[in-house]
Write an enzyme that holds these catalytic residues in place. Structure first.
Site, short mmCIF file in Angstrom:
data_model
loop_
_atom_site.label_atom_id
_atom_site.label_comp_id
_atom_site.label_asym_id
_atom_site.label_seq_id
_atom_site.Cartn_x
_atom_site.Cartn_y
_atom_site.Cartn_z
N LYS A 479 -26.50 50.83 -13.43
CA LYS A 479 -26.82 49.61 -12.68
C LYS A 479 -26.15 49.59 -11.32
CE LYS A 479 -27.84 46.49 -16.55
NZ LYS A 479 -27.87 47.48 -17.61
N VAL A 480 -24.82 49.83 -11.28
CA VAL A 480 -24.10 49.78 -10.01
C VAL A 480 -24.53 50.95 -9.11
CG1 VAL A 480 -21.84 49.84 -8.91
CG2 VAL A 480 -22.16 48.57 -11.03
N ASP A 499 -26.77 62.12 -13.08
CA ASP A 499 -26.54 61.32 -14.29
C ASP A 499 -27.39 61.94 -15.39
OD1 ASP A 499 -26.55 59.42 -16.38
OD2 ASP A 499 -26.17 57.79 -14.97
N VAL A 558 -15.31 53.18 -6.97
CA VAL A 558 -15.22 51.79 -7.45
C VAL A 558 -15.53 51.75 -8.94
CG1 VAL A 558 -15.75 50.72 -5.23
CG2 VAL A 558 -17.62 51.32 -6.78
N ARG A 560 -13.83 53.99 -12.30
CA ARG A 560 -12.61 53.98 -13.10
C ARG A 560 -11.62 54.97 -12.48
NH1 ARG A 560 -13.49 49.56 -15.33
NH2 ARG A 560 -11.86 49.91 -16.86
N ASP A 584 -10.84 51.88 -4.98
CA ASP A 584 -10.62 50.52 -5.48
C ASP A 584 -9.95 50.54 -6.86
OD1 ASP A 584 -10.96 47.62 -5.38
OD2 ASP A 584 -12.50 47.90 -6.92
N GLU A 589 -2.68 50.96 -12.97
CA GLU A 589 -2.83 49.78 -12.11
C GLU A 589 -1.81 48.72 -12.49
OE1 GLU A 589 -6.89 48.46 -12.25
OE2 GLU A 589 -7.65 50.25 -11.26
N HIS A 608 -8.52 46.84 -6.87
CA HIS A 608 -9.53 46.61 -7.91
C HIS A 608 -10.31 45.31 -7.63
CE1 HIS A 608 -10.49 47.85 -12.29
NE2 HIS A 608 -11.55 47.28 -11.74
N LEU A 609 -10.98 45.30 -6.48
CA LEU A 609 -11.71 44.12 -6.03
C LEU A 609 -13.22 44.23 -6.27
CD1 LEU A 609 -9.93 43.46 -2.60
CD2 LEU A 609 -9.47 42.39 -4.81
#
Length: 872
Positions: A479-480, A499, A558, A560, A584, A589, A608-609
């Site tokens: 999706k992202v 993918d 963005v 993992r 990110d 963390e 991590h935004l």
């Protein structure tokens, strides 16, 4: 997995030619469980009440040498050796339940007088002996059914001991269940009736307030004490044994429906809050929660979580039993990380919500046993220890976001816990952040900003690169990744993607070329990571793969943190292989302040935004709250990650078939005769759709649920269905029958067959020798359409009576009249016959449970050759 070496308890009760199942009960605590009834001046009077007489064929005990022998009073004579033992509640309990459960009863006495709860801690001698003896009893076959616990008098002498009793008892329960491998082991504890008056009520309140799954409390207050005002009299011990038996049968009894005309059918439901029993003049059961209604046991059958079979002989009821049920009891949801107000509001409308943030792993394990659901983001690790500590109560874990690498999915599945996520609400926010990092990195925005604020003006130093015509490799085209590709294409970039699971047609529709991993990293000018963190993707960008990349490549992450080997990335940056990186997410963390990666001048970082927009935060909160509430209600979850993944539109289409599948499983297993073990099951799906268009995993799970729940104490759900079937040795095969015609409906029929068993209803045996039932959905309602070789047509909305009869006039009227006289409403009636005036099977749908006398009258009709009542 439990320590039981046999699954016989999951099968019907044995016939005279079958080896009996062993049902194991642990008896533990201190002197009132060990038994001081009839003991005076340290000598027992040797008087054995009738209710405590030995029964060598059925009731055994494990002696101090770990040898099974005939059980007789005093049960604890070689266990609690410091003082004389007399009559306790164990033999009375065993004699009271022996006619209500299948197989041999094996009592495991472990109680020792004068012991405080502290002496029963894990690692101490008494605890270790209890676990050793229980495992020894189970090692020769059978299943541990419950622990009966009567202890606490020794903890009434000290304020500290009394006030810490509850936490110590809860810890004892957790440890015992964990060490025996039985996370849902039933515990029946006795609230004490004697001790130091100063703190007696403190301990009693602690015992009655324990709120763990499968823990009930029998209150001994009001039972007669001996002259020492400490120990129960012989008569009181007998009564206590009966109360313990009532508690076990009402809450945990698991017997097959084997006694003709004398079966009390109690519909099973999901785990409910535990009830607490109190001994009053009427031996009533009292809820530990606010009671709202007092009802007799017989009228609360559907509310109880078990099935109980009551044989017609030796039926005992010394006094009426009543149950108080808190109908408004809410589940508890623990929110361990901050969640948007809109999501919290949805949760609070349905459940009790506990917002406890920044819990340590130890604090989470302690709190989780009181929770039905847990909601986390990425900062909380939901480990195997969390599931084990829940004691079986935790049913749903909600991950407010996409990634679920912080949840132990294997442990969740083993413990029957559904894991759901919120995969859609933050998709756009994460994609936008990826594009923001890409453009900011390409034009050195962060570095230039810091330079100006430091009083510098370095236009030549921060010359950037253009995006137009550059190749962007999207690694992970979910999706992202799809949304990033869509936006990057609008910036004039050439998009390739890798993918292994992405549909090629979706990529082509966006003008994206799917390529191999090596081709993607070798040809890309920019690499954007959107893959999950799995063993296969952990540190997938490492020294070896950095060496394959085009010099001057730029990397955006963005997804993992763990998918990049951070030390290898620093080396690649220093070597000029990687020109820049925009990150990110990080392996740890927050990352260490002195991290070389974070401090590198060619690295742009954010904390991590990815999902941190106001819109995304509210969207994620609502999405995960809806998923968790739906799962707690028992609804099918489209976002479940450890259950069959079925799109929402498919769930809607399959919903009536899901109900049909479960009810066919329940029907089939109830048709199996006592002594026959269910081991081989075949499920056949008849459909006009192509095999690839019909995903049957969900249907198979529901057939499994229907097969196993009526004959076991386990609660089966979509998560643990396959695991539970395998654990119990049930082999389920599937068959597709391709039909001609329109594929408008997903299925025409579902058929369930159980092989190598005998049947309680001989007509249910098909020509090929299996117990066979078949059904279909009509107008959205599941119907039974075939039993054995007989065609029938009856709705599965209520319960069913099946009768094999000689086909003759007046049969429908005769049966209908009997049911009408009992005020039992008939919803459907159908007759399938071989030929006129030959054998026929009548299927009758009824809304209520017919009385035993009504069923007996039906069986006495001359033309009726056999019949069976089936509880759905």
């Amino acid at each position: 997995m439990g320590i039981s070496s046999s699954s016989q308890n999951d099968e019907p009760p044995p016939t005279t030619t079958t080896t009996a199942t062993k049902q194991i009960f642990i008896l533990s605590g201190q002197s009132n469980m060990a038994g001081r009834g009839g003991v005076k001046h340290n000598h027992w009077d040797r008087i054995v009440p009738d209710d405590c007489k030995p029964d060598p064929s059925i009731i055994h005990r494990l002696n101090a040498n770990l040898i099974s022998e005939t059980a007789q009073e005093p049960l604890h004579s070689d266990i609690d050796t410091r003082k004389a033992c007399g009559v306790g509640p164990g033999m009375s309990f065993a004699n009271a339940v022996k006619d209500y459960i299948a197989g041999v009863i094996d009592l495991v006495p472990c109680a020792v007088g004068g012991t405080a709860i502290n002496e029963w801690r894990k690692g101490h001698h008494l605890y270790n002996e209890m676990v050793r003896r229980a495992k020894s009893a189970a090692s020769s076959g059978g299943e541990i059914k419950a622990m009966l616990w009567f202890q606490g008098e020794s903890d009434t002498a000290s304020k500290h001991d009394a006030e810490s009793y509850r936490s110590k008892m809860e810890k004892l329960i957790h440890d015992l269940r964990s060490d025996l491998g039985l996370p849902s082991l039933p515990i029946i504890q006795v609230a004490i009736a004697s001790g130091d008056e100063k703190y007696l009520e403190v301990v009693r309140e602690a015992q009655k307030s324990i709120d763990l799954p499968n823990v009930v409390c029998v209150d001994a207050k009001g039972l007669e004490l001996k002259e020492d005002n400490l120990h129960l009299t012989t008569e009181a011990q007998v009564k206590l044994g009966h109360m313990l038996a009532d508690a076990y049968l009402a809450h945990f009894g698991n017997a097959w429906l084997s006694a003709p005309f004398e079966t009390a059918y109690i519909r099973k439901r999901p785990q409910s809050p535990p009830l607490t029993m109190a001994a009053s003049a009427s031996s009533s059961l009292i809820s530990s929660r606010s009671p709202i209604k007092l009802t007799s046991l017989s009228s609360l059958r559907w509310k109880l979580p078990v099935s109980v079979s009551l044989p017609r002989h030796q039926r005992r009821r010394a006094s009426p039993v009543f149950v108080v049920v808190s109908m408004d009891a809410k589940p508890t949801v623990l929110v361990a990380e901050k969640l948007g107000e809109a999501g919290l509001s949805l949760l609070k409308d349905f459940a009790n919500v506990d917002c406890s943030y920044n819990l340590s792993p130890e604090e989470l394990c302690t709190k989780i046993s009181l929770c039905d659901a847990l909601i986390v983001r990425s900062g909380t690790k939901v480990s195997r220890e969390v599931f084990e500590s829940s004691g079986g109560r935790l049913k749903v874990v909600g991950r407010a976001g996409v990634g679920i690498d912080n949840v132990d999915l294997g442990a969740a599945t083993e413990h029957g816990c559904l894991v759901v996520n919120a995969p859609t609400a933050n998709t756009v926010a994460a994609a936008e952040h990826g594009i923001a990092l890409l453009t900011a990195m390409a034009r050195n925005v962060a570095q230039a900003d810091a330079s100006i604020k430091a009083g510098k003006w370095q236009r030549n130093k921060y010359v950037g690169v253009s995006l137009v015509g550059k190749t962007l490799a999207v690694m992970g085209f979910g999706k992202v990744g799809t949304e990033v590709a869509r936006r990057a294409k609008g910036l004039g970039m050439h998009i390739i993607a890798h993918d292994p699971y992405a549909p090629a047609d979706r990529a082509h529709a966006l003008g994206v070329e799917l390529v191999s991993f090596d081709e993607a990293i070798k040809t890309a000018d920019f690499i954007s990571l959107h893959m999950p963190l799995t063993p296969a993707t952990s540190k997938i960008l490492n020294d070896e793969n950095f060496a394959k990349m085009k010099k001057g490549v730029r990397i955006i992450n963005v997804a993992r943190g763990g998918v990049i080997d951070e030390e290898a990335l620093v080396r690649a940056l220093d070597a000029g292989i990687v020109a820049q990186a925009a990150l990110d997410v990080f392996t740890v963390e927050p990352p260490p302040k002195d991290s070389r990666l974070i401090q590198h001048e060619n690295v742009t970082v954010t904390p991590h935004l990815g999902a941190s927009t106001m819109e995304a935060q509210e969207g994620v909160a609502i999405e995960i709250a809806e998923a968790v509430v739906g799962a707690l209600r028992g609804e099918l979850a489209a976002t479940a990650v450890n259950a069959p993944m079925v799109p929402a539109e498919v769930l809607t289409e399959l919903k009536p078939y899901v109900t049909l599948a479960e009810k066919l499983g329940r029907l089939a297993v109830q048709l199996v005769a006592g002594g026959s073990g269910v081991k081989s099951v075949k499920v056949s799906y008849a459909s006009a759709r192509a095999p690839d268009d019909l995903d049957t995993r969900l249907l198979r799970a529901m057939v499994t649920k229907g097969l196993i729940e009526p004959i076991s104490s386990v609660f089966v759900n979509l998560v643990n269905a396959d695991f539970t079937a395998k654990q119990r040795g049930v082999r389920i095969s599937e068959e597709r029958v391709i039909l001609d015609g329109s594929p408008e409906k997903p299925l025409e029929t579902i058929q369930v067959q159980i092989a190598n068993v005998e049947s309680r209803f001989a007509s249910a045996i098909s020509e090929s020798g299996e117990v066979t039932v078949e059904g279909k959905v009509k107008d959205g309602v599941p119907h039974l359409t075939k039993v054995g070789a007989f065609e029938v047509d009856v709705s599965l909305e209520g319960n069913i009576i099946l009768c094999r009869q000689v086909d003759q006039p007046g049969m429908i009227g005769t049966v209908g009249s009997i049911l009408g006289e009992e005020n039992v409403n008939v919803s459907f009636m159908s007759v399938g016959r071989i030929a006129p005036r030959k054998q026929a099977v009548m299927a009758i749908g009824v809304d209520e449970h017919p009385s035993k006398s009504a069923l007996k009258r039906i069986g006495e009709i001359p033309a009726v050759e056999e019949f069976v009542f089936l509880d759905l």
